[in-house]
Design a protein around this motif. Structure first.
Motif, PDB file in Angstrom:
ATOM      1  N   ARG A  19     -58.042  -3.722  15.850  1.00  0.00           N
ATOM      2  CA  ARG A  19     -58.748  -4.055  17.089  1.00  0.00           C
ATOM      3  C   ARG A  19     -57.759  -4.034  18.247  1.00  0.00           C
ATOM      4  O   ARG A  19     -56.702  -4.659  18.192  1.00  0.00           O
ATOM      5  CB  ARG A  19     -59.419  -5.428  17.016  1.00  0.00           C
ATOM      6  CG  ARG A  19     -60.303  -5.694  18.228  1.00  0.00           C
ATOM      7  CD  ARG A  19     -61.060  -6.992  18.143  1.00  0.00           C
ATOM      8  NE  ARG A  19     -60.240  -8.136  18.524  1.00  0.00           N
ATOM      9  CZ  ARG A  19     -60.739  -9.294  18.934  1.00  0.00           C
ATOM     10  NH1 ARG A  19     -62.054  -9.456  19.019  1.00  0.00           N
ATOM     11  NH2 ARG A  19     -59.944 -10.301  19.243  1.00  0.00           N
ATOM     12  N   LEU A  20     -58.140  -3.301  19.272  1.00  0.00           N
ATOM     13  CA  LEU A  20     -57.363  -3.242  20.503  1.00  0.00           C
ATOM     14  C   LEU A  20     -58.006  -4.149  21.546  1.00  0.00           C
ATOM     15  O   LEU A  20     -59.232  -4.261  21.621  1.00  0.00           O
ATOM     16  CB  LEU A  20     -57.304  -1.814  21.042  1.00  0.00           C
ATOM     17  CG  LEU A  20     -56.812  -0.734  20.077  1.00  0.00           C
ATOM     18  CD1 LEU A  20     -56.784   0.618  20.790  1.00  0.00           C
ATOM     19  CD2 LEU A  20     -55.454  -1.075  19.522  1.00  0.00           C
ATOM     20  N   SER A  21     -57.153  -4.776  22.351  1.00  0.00           N
ATOM     21  CA  SER A  21     -57.631  -5.625  23.446  1.00  0.00           C
ATOM     22  C   SER A  21     -57.059  -5.127  24.760  1.00  0.00           C
ATOM     23  O   SER A  21     -55.966  -4.568  24.800  1.00  0.00           O
ATOM     24  CB  SER A  21     -57.210  -7.081  23.229  1.00  0.00           C
ATOM     25  OG  SER A  21     -57.755  -7.606  22.048  1.00  0.00           O
ATOM     26  N   CYS A  22     -57.802  -5.363  25.817  1.00  0.00           N
ATOM     27  CA  CYS A  22     -57.385  -4.946  27.157  1.00  0.00           C
ATOM     28  C   CYS A  22     -57.768  -6.072  28.111  1.00  0.00           C
ATOM     29  O   CYS A  22     -58.952  -6.266  28.400  1.00  0.00           O
ATOM     30  CB  CYS A  22     -58.084  -3.649  27.534  1.00  0.00           C
ATOM     31  SG  CYS A  22     -57.802  -3.088  29.231  1.00  0.00           S
ATOM     32  N   GLU A  23     -56.774  -6.825  28.563  1.00  0.00           N
ATOM     33  CA  GLU A  23     -57.038  -7.956  29.448  1.00  0.00           C
ATOM     34  C   GLU A  23     -56.720  -7.560  30.882  1.00  0.00           C
ATOM     35  O   GLU A  23     -55.656  -7.011  31.181  1.00  0.00           O
ATOM     36  CB  GLU A  23     -56.208  -9.177  29.058  1.00  0.00           C
ATOM     37  CG  GLU A  23     -56.510 -10.413  29.900  1.00  0.00           C
ATOM     38  CD  GLU A  23     -55.797 -11.659  29.407  1.00  0.00           C
ATOM     39  OE1 GLU A  23     -55.066 -11.575  28.405  1.00  0.00           O
ATOM     40  OE2 GLU A  23     -55.992 -12.718  30.023  1.00  0.00           O
ATOM     41  N   ALA A  24     -57.649  -7.868  31.769  1.00  0.00           N
ATOM     42  CA  ALA A  24     -57.507  -7.480  33.174  1.00  0.00           C
ATOM     43  C   ALA A  24     -57.232  -8.688  34.051  1.00  0.00           C
ATOM     44  O   ALA A  24     -57.766  -9.769  33.830  1.00  0.00           O
ATOM     45  CB  ALA A  24     -58.773  -6.781  33.647  1.00  0.00           C
ATOM     46  N   SER A  25     -56.416  -8.475  35.032  1.00  0.00           N
ATOM     47  CA  SER A  25     -56.238  -9.479  36.073  1.00  0.00           C
ATOM     48  C   SER A  25     -57.165  -9.129  37.217  1.00  0.00           C
ATOM     49  O   SER A  25     -57.562  -7.984  37.374  1.00  0.00           O
ATOM     50  CB  SER A  25     -54.797  -9.491  36.568  1.00  0.00           C
ATOM     51  OG  SER A  25     -54.473  -8.244  37.131  1.00  0.00           O
ATOM     52  N   GLY A  26     -57.547 -10.077  37.994  1.00  0.00           N
ATOM     53  CA  GLY A  26     -58.436  -9.798  39.118  1.00  0.00           C
ATOM     54  C   GLY A  26     -59.844 -10.265  38.843  1.00  0.00           C
ATOM     55  O   GLY A  26     -60.335 -10.222  37.720  1.00  0.00           O
ATOM     56  N   THR A  78     -61.692  -9.415  29.416  1.00  0.00           N
ATOM     57  CA  THR A  78     -61.104  -8.641  28.322  1.00  0.00           C
ATOM     58  C   THR A  78     -62.116  -7.674  27.723  1.00  0.00           C
ATOM     59  O   THR A  78     -63.290  -8.013  27.562  1.00  0.00           O
ATOM     60  CB  THR A  78     -60.573  -9.581  27.224  1.00  0.00           C
ATOM     61  OG1 THR A  78     -59.598 -10.471  27.781  1.00  0.00           O
ATOM     62  CG2 THR A  78     -59.917  -8.793  26.106  1.00  0.00           C
ATOM     63  N   ALA A  79     -61.627  -6.490  27.421  1.00  0.00           N
ATOM     64  CA  ALA A  79     -62.401  -5.487  26.697  1.00  0.00           C
ATOM     65  C   ALA A  79     -61.732  -5.260  25.343  1.00  0.00           C
ATOM     66  O   ALA A  79     -60.532  -5.459  25.190  1.00  0.00           O
ATOM     67  CB  ALA A  79     -62.467  -4.192  27.483  1.00  0.00           C
ATOM     68  N   TYR A  80     -62.551  -4.829  24.392  1.00  0.00           N
ATOM     69  CA  TYR A  80     -62.060  -4.635  23.027  1.00  0.00           C
ATOM     70  C   TYR A  80     -62.498  -3.264  22.504  1.00  0.00           C
ATOM     71  O   TYR A  80     -63.521  -2.719  22.913  1.00  0.00           O
ATOM     72  CB  TYR A  80     -62.630  -5.719  22.097  1.00  0.00           C
ATOM     73  CG  TYR A  80     -62.344  -7.126  22.542  1.00  0.00           C
ATOM     74  CD1 TYR A  80     -63.287  -7.833  23.290  1.00  0.00           C
ATOM     75  CD2 TYR A  80     -61.148  -7.748  22.240  1.00  0.00           C
ATOM     76  CE1 TYR A  80     -63.036  -9.131  23.716  1.00  0.00           C
ATOM     77  CE2 TYR A  80     -60.889  -9.053  22.660  1.00  0.00           C
ATOM     78  CZ  TYR A  80     -61.834  -9.733  23.395  1.00  0.00           C
ATOM     79  OH  TYR A  80     -61.580 -11.022  23.817  1.00  0.00           O
ATOM     80  N   LEU A  81     -61.710  -2.757  21.585  1.00  0.00           N
ATOM     81  CA  LEU A  81     -62.098  -1.577  20.829  1.00  0.00           C
ATOM     82  C   LEU A  81     -61.848  -1.893  19.357  1.00  0.00           C
ATOM     83  O   LEU A  81     -60.703  -1.970  18.924  1.00  0.00           O
ATOM     84  CB  LEU A  81     -61.318  -0.333  21.256  1.00  0.00           C
ATOM     85  CG  LEU A  81     -61.769   0.956  20.579  1.00  0.00           C
ATOM     86  CD1 LEU A  81     -63.183   1.331  21.044  1.00  0.00           C
ATOM     87  CD2 LEU A  81     -60.804   2.100  20.876  1.00  0.00           C
TER      88      LEU A  81
END
Length: 126
Positions: A19-26, A78-81
């Motif tokens: 599982r990949l995670s992508c955390e965004a600021s803003g 956060t987005a996940y794959l």
């Protein structure tokens, strides 16, 4: 301004999961569609999956349909794959991306995206 920080990835045997995670600021993360791309050595960056604002629509490249699932948690920015049944041909550097011109429409060309994560290596051994 958005910053995307990725985590996850690594080495896995064929048939395994990551599982990949992508955390965004803003604060505007929830306003945009989010996509995952990948780039294998010697190949162009390709669209893998995308999810619209609010998560109502998702889209996958044919080669990952039924194996990968994209999701988002706007409360966590956060987005996940989720990647299941991984194959050696899934080996690549994976990137998350946001296009400020995309909210409910998921765009597939990489040039449509102006914010990118740092990339994370996924290696699937046979």
């Amino acid at each position: 301004q958005l910053q995307l920080v990725q985590s996850g990835g690594g080495l896995v045997q064929a048939g395994g999961s990551l599982r990949l995670s992508c955390e965004a600021s803003g604060r505007t993360f929830s306003s945009y569609a989010i996509a995952w791309f990948r780039q294998a050595p010697g190949k162009e960056r390709e669209f893998v999956a995308g999810i619209s604002r609010s998560g109502g629509t998702s889209y996958y490249v044919d080669s990952v349909k039924g194996r990968f699932t994209i999701s988002r948690d706007d409360a966590k920015n956060t987005a996940y794959l989720q990647m299941n049944s991984l194959k050696p041909e899934d080996t690549a550097v994976y990137y998350c991306a946001i296009s400020q011109m995309s909210s409910f429409i998921i765009k597939t060309p990489s040039y449509e995206y102006n914010y990118w994560g740092q990339g994370t290596q996924v290696t699937v051994s046979s």
